[in-house]
Design an enzyme around this catalytic site. Structure first.
Site, short mmCIF file in Angstrom:
data_model
loop_
_atom_site.label_atom_id
_atom_site.label_comp_id
_atom_site.label_asym_id
_atom_site.label_seq_id
_atom_site.Cartn_x
_atom_site.Cartn_y
_atom_site.Cartn_z
N LYS A 196 17.84 -17.48 -10.26
CA LYS A 196 18.49 -16.32 -9.67
C LYS A 196 19.68 -16.41 -9.75
O LYS A 196 20.02 -17.14 -10.06
CB LYS A 196 17.99 -16.73 -8.02
CG LYS A 196 16.40 -16.22 -8.08
CD LYS A 196 16.33 -15.80 -6.51
CE LYS A 196 15.12 -15.36 -6.33
NZ LYS A 196 14.62 -14.66 -6.37
N GLU B 192 17.45 -12.89 -12.83
CA GLU B 192 17.85 -12.33 -12.05
C GLU B 192 19.13 -11.83 -11.59
O GLU B 192 19.88 -13.20 -11.46
CB GLU B 192 16.82 -12.32 -11.16
CG GLU B 192 15.17 -12.14 -11.07
CD GLU B 192 14.89 -12.84 -10.02
OE1 GLU B 192 14.70 -11.95 -8.63
OE2 GLU B 192 13.64 -13.92 -10.28
N ASP C 214 -0.93 -9.74 -11.45
CA ASP C 214 0.30 -10.17 -11.99
C ASP C 214 0.64 -8.73 -12.84
O ASP C 214 0.73 -8.26 -13.61
CB ASP C 214 -0.04 -11.49 -13.45
CG ASP C 214 1.43 -11.81 -13.07
OD1 ASP C 214 2.63 -10.65 -13.50
OD2 ASP C 214 0.92 -12.85 -13.36
N HIS C 215 1.55 -8.57 -11.91
CA HIS C 215 1.90 -6.55 -12.50
C HIS C 215 3.52 -7.42 -13.35
O HIS C 215 3.08 -5.28 -14.62
CB HIS C 215 2.76 -6.24 -10.91
CG HIS C 215 4.37 -7.02 -10.78
ND1 HIS C 215 4.26 -8.23 -9.71
CD2 HIS C 215 5.12 -6.21 -11.01
CE1 HIS C 215 5.26 -8.50 -9.85
NE2 HIS C 215 6.26 -7.26 -10.67
N HIS D 114 3.80 -15.04 -13.77
CA HIS D 114 3.81 -14.09 -14.71
C HIS D 114 4.69 -14.54 -16.42
O HIS D 114 4.52 -14.34 -17.11
CB HIS D 114 5.70 -13.42 -13.89
CG HIS D 114 6.02 -12.98 -12.83
ND1 HIS D 114 4.49 -11.96 -12.80
CD2 HIS D 114 6.71 -12.14 -11.63
CE1 HIS D 114 4.90 -11.78 -11.25
NE2 HIS D 114 5.94 -12.57 -10.74
N ALA E 209 0.76 -1.05 -0.09
CA ALA E 209 -0.36 -0.18 0.03
C ALA E 209 1.04 1.35 0.11
O ALA E 209 0.50 1.91 -1.18
CB ALA E 209 -0.87 -0.01 0.96
P1 NAD Z 1 2.32 -5.90 4.84
O1 NAD Z 1 2.93 -7.92 5.59
O2 NAD Z 1 3.07 -5.41 4.56
O3 NAD Z 1 0.42 -6.02 4.83
C1 NAD Z 1 0.07 -6.43 5.44
C2 NAD Z 1 -1.09 -5.90 5.77
O4 NAD Z 1 -2.52 -6.71 6.61
C3 NAD Z 1 -1.25 -5.06 6.95
O5 NAD Z 1 -1.91 -3.97 6.46
C4 NAD Z 1 -1.70 -5.57 7.80
O6 NAD Z 1 -1.70 -5.15 9.55
C5 NAD Z 1 -2.80 -6.18 7.37
N1 NAD Z 1 -3.52 -7.27 8.30
C6 NAD Z 1 -2.92 -8.65 9.06
N2 NAD Z 1 -3.78 -9.40 8.94
C7 NAD Z 1 -5.05 -8.77 9.22
C8 NAD Z 1 -6.11 -9.08 9.70
N3 NAD Z 1 -6.48 -10.22 10.52
N4 NAD Z 1 -6.71 -8.05 9.48
C9 NAD Z 1 -6.69 -7.25 9.50
N5 NAD Z 1 -5.95 -6.95 7.63
C10 NAD Z 1 -4.94 -7.52 8.64
O7 NAD Z 1 2.21 -6.89 3.56
P2 NAD Z 1 2.80 -6.89 2.14
O8 NAD Z 1 3.85 -6.35 1.18
O9 NAD Z 1 1.79 -5.16 1.71
O10 NAD Z 1 1.68 -6.84 0.64
C11 NAD Z 1 0.42 -7.32 0.60
C12 NAD Z 1 -0.36 -8.66 -0.17
O11 NAD Z 1 0.42 -8.09 -1.69
C13 NAD Z 1 0.17 -9.85 -0.53
O12 NAD Z 1 -0.94 -10.42 -0.69
C14 NAD Z 1 1.18 -9.95 -1.41
O13 NAD Z 1 1.64 -11.26 -1.25
C15 NAD Z 1 0.73 -9.25 -1.88
N6 NAD Z 1 2.47 -8.65 -2.62
C16 NAD Z 1 2.73 -7.33 -2.41
C17 NAD Z 1 4.23 -7.20 -2.87
C18 NAD Z 1 4.80 -6.03 -2.17
O14 NAD Z 1 6.20 -5.28 -2.49
N7 NAD Z 1 5.11 -5.88 -1.09
C19 NAD Z 1 4.98 -7.31 -4.19
C20 NAD Z 1 3.74 -8.74 -4.73
C21 NAD Z 1 2.68 -9.25 -4.17
#
Ligand code: NAD
Length: 490
Positions: free
Chosen positions: A341, A219, A180-181, A243, A22
């Site tokens: 990798k 990579e 799928d970015h 991907h 986020a």
């Molecule tokens: P993160 O762990 O940083 O964030 C997870 C969020 O979920 C947090 O806001 C946390 O407070 C919330 N959360 C956890 N348990 C909860 C619950 N029981 N109720 C309500 N909220 C809850 O994870 P992230 O890296 O932001 O990843 C989020 C999603 O995006 C995942 O599905 C991950 O696989 C996917 N994703 C992330 C990235 C990345 O670059 N971070 C890349 C590709 C995909």
């Protein structure tokens, strides 16, 4: 003509509003859409997570994540559209307060009751959230409802199907936007532009002219801090099932009836349905698995020497394979795919290897003719290369290969939207062209499950490769069997 973007009113309910994704991607992408005018006055974002936070503190998180990207005034105005509710996604009664807030913000911002539900939380929560959105009445009755699903989408065909069933309990398939970015990348979207935008390329995109197609996602980095996850997934699940398959979809598909999402998905699905599924013998013959060993530099440890990796791990950090499509267009044309990798270079690219000319230029020259190659460079530098036969600068007539190349300009780079910006924009427009479709995802899982099963039974040797090379020799042999060679060599 007025080119001003049309405002797209909506309320976005973001599960995981305090998470890494986020902050790093979603808020900056939404802010770009705001600055461009797709979001103006009629939108609101509700962030939820378990942490107790008030709206002010949440808006501060949002402001911090975009502070560098706009003026103070823009940042403030944008962040004022954000609200926060502490919420445990596993607790059904918590959803009621989100419903009340959705309705309230819809009125306050006249957001036309359009709703996007974005699940940026751990995948184990996806099914439960989708069902609760429906059962607790969060869906809009008068506007649209769309569900954006982060990756990974399952860890096998069975788990993906289970997830799909859970999502479908709340949403119909055309309301589900599976992320799928790679599909949001500028140069991946250039594949159909180059293919269908040039009749001479379109007309030769078949077995009569193309010898083979190669997709490389290499990579340089090793496993870094991701060993916990990576050691259970490996390159096959981390990069191939999702991907690589999505890129292959654009390459293998027939020409869609139109460039709308329904026709694009139908054409891709038709191609996926003709992918030759391998039995055990097929997997052994067509797929190579590898794991990186040490490199020449002291810091280049072998995979099993990396922190948190078990010393006896047989996890794959490299995959190369041959796909075959049983269609008239692709009969006898191998699609080679590879990812790994700790390879010699970081590069995502597609190489279309055309057949060599059979024109007789005379004995001395015939040997110099090479296979023309059209390359679409996706990452890290976008570009297109075409290596063509031409004449050498000599008195006698002699041929040589010449490289034509174009790369994205610095200006284009600045203007290239992040994949997340594009995907949010597409979802707001209801355009599913650049999202993974369930039919294709299901086929890719069935295909990959079979490889994983054969590997788990140790029926294919685990090849080691020296760090900072382009992978195991067995991957070169795979192509040599059919008189081919990898175009990109690092
Ligand atoms: P993160 O762990 O940083 O964030 C997870 C969020 O979920 C947090 O806001 C946390 O407070 C919330 N959360 C956890 N348990 C909860 C619950 N029981 N109720 C309500 N909220 C809850 O994870 P992230 O890296 O932001 O990843 C989020 C999603 O995006 C995942 O599905 C991950 O696989 C996917 N994703 C992330 C990235 C990345 O670059 N971070 C890349 C590709 C995909």
């Amino acid at each position: 003509m007025d080119n001003k973007p049309t405002e797209l009113p909506l309320t976005l309910l973001l599960f995981g509003g305090t998470g890494d994704l986020a902050k790093r991607k979603l808020y900056p992408s939404l802010f770009n859409l705001f600055k461009k005018g797709y979001l103006q006055k009629h939108f609101a974002v509700i962030g939820t997570a378990r942490h107790p936070l008030d709206d002010d503190k949440f808006q501060e998180i949002v402001r911090q994540s975009i502070a560098k990207n706009g003026t103070e005034g823009q940042v403030k105005e944008f962040a004022a559209h954000f609200r926060y509710r502490s919420h445990d996604v596993t607790d059904l009664k918590d959803y009621g307060k989100l419903k009340v807030l959705l309705e309230q913000l819809d009125q306050e911002y006249t957001a036309q009751e359009n709703r996007i539900f974005y699940m940026s939380v751990a995948p184990r929560f996806f099914g439960q959230i989708a069902q609760a959105i429906k059962s607790e009445g969060l869906m809009s009755e008068n506007g649209y409802n769309r569900l954006m699903v982060e990756k990974p989408f399952g860890t096998s065909y069975d788990t993906a199907e289970e997830l799909q069933n859970e999502l479908e309990a709340g949403f119909s398939d055309n309301q589900i936007f599976r992320i799928d970015h790679y599909l949001g990348k500028e140069m991946v979207q250039n594949i159909p532009a180059v293919r269908f935008g040039n009749p001479f390329i379109d007309a030769t995109w078949n077995k009569d002219y193309i010898k083979n197609i190669q997709v490389t996602l290499s990579e340089q980095l090793g496993v870094e801090e991701r060993a916990g996850y990576y050691n259970t997934a490996g390159a096959l699940l981390d990069m191939i099932q999702n991907h690589t398959f999505q890129i292959v979809g654009w390459l293998a598909m027939e020409k869609p009836n139109s460039f709308n999402d329904k026709d694009i998905r139908a054409a891709k699905n038709a191609a996926f349905s003709k992918l030759k599924m391998y039995d055990e013998t097929g997997v052994v013959a067509n797929f190579v698995r590898g794991q990186y060993g040490r490199g020449r530099e002291v810091w280049q440890k072998s995979y099993t020497e990396e922190p948190d990796v078990p010393a006896d791990s047989k996890n794959d950090t490299y995959v190369a394979g041959r796909l075959q499509f049983e269609t008239d267009r692709w009969e006898g044309v191998p699609f080679y795919i590879r990812t790994g990798k700790r390879l010699a270079a970081k590069q995502t690219r597609v190489d279309i290897v055309y057949k060599k000319s059979v024109f007789d230029f005379g004995e001395a020259n015939n040997d110099k003719l090479t296979e023309p190659v059209l390359s679409i460079l996706i990452d890290p530098v976008g570009g297109i290369e075409f290596s063509l036969n031409g004449k050498d600068v000599t008195t006698e007539f002699q041929t040589r290969s010449n490289l034509l190349n174009w790369s994205i300009s610095d200006q284009d780079k600045v203007e290239t939207p992040d994949p997340y910006e594009r995907m949010l924009h597409d979802a707001m427009n209801g355009d599913g062209s650049n999202f993974a479709d369930w039919t294709g995802v299901a086929i890719s899982w069935k295909f990959v499950d079979q490889i994983a099963r054969v590997w788990a039974e140790d029926k294919v040797p685990l090849e080691t490769y020296e760090s900072a090379t382009m992978g195991p020799v067995a991957a070169d042999r795979l192509l040599a069997e059919t008189g081919d060679r990898w175009i990109f060599r690092g």
